[in-house]
Write a protein that holds these residues in place. Structure first.
Motif, PDB file in Angstrom:
ATOM      1  N   GLU A  66       0.833  -1.202   0.000  1.00  0.00           N
ATOM      2  CA  GLU A  66       0.000   0.000   0.000  1.00  0.00           C
ATOM      3  C   GLU A  66       0.866   1.250   0.000  1.00  0.00           C
ATOM      4  O   GLU A  66       0.555   2.236  -0.675  1.00  0.00           O
ATOM      5  CB  GLU A  66      -0.922  -0.010   1.219  1.00  0.00           C
ATOM      6  CG  GLU A  66      -2.003  -1.096   1.158  1.00  0.00           C
ATOM      7  CD  GLU A  66      -2.782  -1.221   2.448  1.00  0.00           C
ATOM      8  OE1 GLU A  66      -2.332  -0.644   3.464  1.00  0.00           O
ATOM      9  OE2 GLU A  66      -3.828  -1.891   2.460  1.00  0.00           O
ATOM     10  N   ASP A  67       1.993   1.199   0.733  1.00  0.00           N
ATOM     11  CA  ASP A  67       2.897   2.354   0.798  1.00  0.00           C
ATOM     12  C   ASP A  67       3.596   2.603  -0.535  1.00  0.00           C
ATOM     13  O   ASP A  67       4.077   3.726  -0.785  1.00  0.00           O
ATOM     14  CB  ASP A  67       3.946   2.157   1.898  1.00  0.00           C
ATOM     15  CG  ASP A  67       3.339   2.170   3.295  1.00  0.00           C
ATOM     16  OD1 ASP A  67       2.216   2.704   3.438  1.00  0.00           O
ATOM     17  OD2 ASP A  67       3.965   1.640   4.234  1.00  0.00           O
ATOM     18  N   GLU A  69       2.310   2.816  -3.335  1.00  0.00           N
ATOM     19  CA  GLU A  69       1.402   3.419  -4.316  1.00  0.00           C
ATOM     20  C   GLU A  69       2.007   4.665  -4.958  1.00  0.00           C
ATOM     21  O   GLU A  69       1.764   4.959  -6.137  1.00  0.00           O
ATOM     22  CB  GLU A  69       0.069   3.768  -3.644  1.00  0.00           C
ATOM     23  CG  GLU A  69      -0.971   4.312  -4.600  1.00  0.00           C
ATOM     24  CD  GLU A  69      -2.315   4.518  -3.932  1.00  0.00           C
ATOM     25  OE1 GLU A  69      -3.254   4.965  -4.621  1.00  0.00           O
ATOM     26  OE2 GLU A  69      -2.431   4.235  -2.722  1.00  0.00           O
ATOM     27  N   ASP A  70       2.807   5.402  -4.183  1.00  0.00           N
ATOM     28  CA  ASP A  70       3.405   6.644  -4.691  1.00  0.00           C
ATOM     29  C   ASP A  70       4.863   6.461  -5.096  1.00  0.00           C
ATOM     30  O   ASP A  70       5.584   7.450  -5.271  1.00  0.00           O
ATOM     31  CB  ASP A  70       3.302   7.746  -3.627  1.00  0.00           C
ATOM     32  CG  ASP A  70       1.856   8.058  -3.267  1.00  0.00           C
ATOM     33  OD1 ASP A  70       1.000   8.005  -4.183  1.00  0.00           O
ATOM     34  OD2 ASP A  70       1.581   8.350  -2.093  1.00  0.00           O
ATOM     35  N   ASP A  75       5.760   3.954 -10.927  1.00  0.00           N
ATOM     36  CA  ASP A  75       4.991   4.758 -11.878  1.00  0.00           C
ATOM     37  C   ASP A  75       5.566   4.649 -13.278  1.00  0.00           C
ATOM     38  O   ASP A  75       4.842   4.736 -14.274  1.00  0.00           O
ATOM     39  CB  ASP A  75       4.967   6.230 -11.435  1.00  0.00           C
ATOM     40  CG  ASP A  75       4.117   6.429 -10.182  1.00  0.00           C
ATOM     41  OD1 ASP A  75       3.278   5.547  -9.901  1.00  0.00           O
ATOM     42  OD2 ASP A  75       4.293   7.445  -9.494  1.00  0.00           O
ATOM     43  N   GLU A  81       3.707  -2.017 -11.605  1.00  0.00           N
ATOM     44  CA  GLU A  81       2.594  -1.353 -10.925  1.00  0.00           C
ATOM     45  C   GLU A  81       1.327  -2.193 -11.020  1.00  0.00           C
ATOM     46  O   GLU A  81       0.591  -2.340 -10.040  1.00  0.00           O
ATOM     47  CB  GLU A  81       2.366   0.030 -11.530  1.00  0.00           C
ATOM     48  CG  GLU A  81       1.143   0.762 -10.993  1.00  0.00           C
ATOM     49  CD  GLU A  81       1.159   0.983  -9.488  1.00  0.00           C
ATOM     50  OE1 GLU A  81       0.087   1.285  -8.935  1.00  0.00           O
ATOM     51  OE2 GLU A  81       2.230   0.852  -8.857  1.00  0.00           O
ATOM     52  N   ARG A  84       1.777  -5.095  -8.706  1.00  0.00           N
ATOM     53  CA  ARG A  84       1.599  -4.668  -7.310  1.00  0.00           C
ATOM     54  C   ARG A  84       0.111  -4.613  -6.962  1.00  0.00           C
ATOM     55  O   ARG A  84      -0.315  -5.100  -5.903  1.00  0.00           O
ATOM     56  CB  ARG A  84       2.237  -3.291  -7.089  1.00  0.00           C
ATOM     57  CG  ARG A  84       2.108  -2.772  -5.650  1.00  0.00           C
ATOM     58  CD  ARG A  84       2.439  -1.300  -5.566  1.00  0.00           C
ATOM     59  NE  ARG A  84       1.399  -0.485  -6.165  1.00  0.00           N
ATOM     60  CZ  ARG A  84       0.293  -0.086  -5.513  1.00  0.00           C
ATOM     61  NH1 ARG A  84       0.094  -0.450  -4.257  1.00  0.00           N
ATOM     62  NH2 ARG A  84      -0.602   0.671  -6.127  1.00  0.00           N
ATOM     63  N   LYS A  85      -0.681  -4.048  -7.850  1.00  0.00           N
ATOM     64  CA  LYS A  85      -2.117  -3.942  -7.600  1.00  0.00           C
ATOM     65  C   LYS A  85      -2.763  -5.326  -7.524  1.00  0.00           C
ATOM     66  O   LYS A  85      -3.618  -5.578  -6.676  1.00  0.00           O
ATOM     67  CB  LYS A  85      -2.780  -3.116  -8.712  1.00  0.00           C
ATOM     68  CG  LYS A  85      -2.397  -1.641  -8.695  1.00  0.00           C
ATOM     69  CD  LYS A  85      -3.084  -0.904  -9.828  1.00  0.00           C
ATOM     70  CE  LYS A  85      -2.729   0.578  -9.810  1.00  0.00           C
ATOM     71  NZ  LYS A  85      -3.368   1.317 -10.932  1.00  0.00           N
TER      72      LYS A  85
END
Length: 212
Positions: A66-67, A69-70, A75, A81, A84-85
């Protein structure tokens, strides 16, 4: 010509026989312990230096995913990405869904709570049985194996007359399939599952795994 004397200094940590004698007499403090450098231990690998791939994602906890995400690197990497989701969604789904993994023994007063009131997304297989009946032993052995393979399905067993008073032994074993408080199927007797040849996957007993 003034008085002077020459003081000889040896390697640090060593002493002369004279010093040793004086220490024995108590005229000098104890000899300090020789310096020893601390034992070398390899430094932990910096997480920022690890290659960011599927294995790196798999090593993360739900909170760590969750961390991320940024995370700017993710990105720029569309595949990572998305992975990860996907991995985060799997972990959240696994945490949400109850897991069982065994045939749970229950008694009459527990039937409503454990079976009738089970959540709508949980399928419950109820074995009505009695000790000492060979057919019950055979089917129970199959269900125990299936329970470990399909932990999202709830398997329970209950003495037949504890569930239904005066339930005839000739109907045993009986299997009831519940979902959302309703009986979806019932199987009376072992002949539904291949009689004494019943195995978890090769006969109809294995077809019950589709509930999960």
């Amino acid at each position: 010509m003034g008085d002077y004397h020459f003081v000889y200094k040896d390697v640090e940590g060593t002493s002369t026989q004279w010093d040793d004698i004086q220490r024995k007499l108590g005229n000098l403090p104890p000899k300090p312990a020789p310096f020893k450098p601390p034992a070398w231990t390899p430094a932990e690998e910096d997480d920022g230096l690890k290659p960011k791939n599927r294995d790196w994602i798999d090593s993360k906890t739900q909170e760590e995913l969750e961390d991320l995400e940024d995370d700017r690197d993710l990105d720029d990497d569309r595949f990572l990405e998305e992975y990860r989701k996907k991995r985060l969604a799997e972990m959240m789904e696994s945490a949400r869904k109850p897991r069982f993994g065994s045939v749970i023994p229950i008694v009459g007063p527990e039937f409503v709570r454990e079976v009738s009131q089970a959540p709508p997304d949980i399928w419950v297989l109820v074995l009505l049985y009695k000790e000492g009946i060979p057919e019950c032993v055979i089917l129970l052995r199959c269900l125990e194996e299936l329970a470990t393979k399909y932990p999202a399905t709830k398997f329970v067993k209950i003495i037949s007359t504890d569930c239904i008073p005066n339930y005839p032994d000739r109907n045993l074993p009986t299997l009831l399939v519940y979902n959302n408080s309703n009986v979806k199927a019932n199987y009376v007797g072992l002949h539904h599952f291949g009689s004494h040849r019943c195995t978890p996957e090769e006969n109809q007993c294995g077809q019950l795994s589709s509930c999960s």
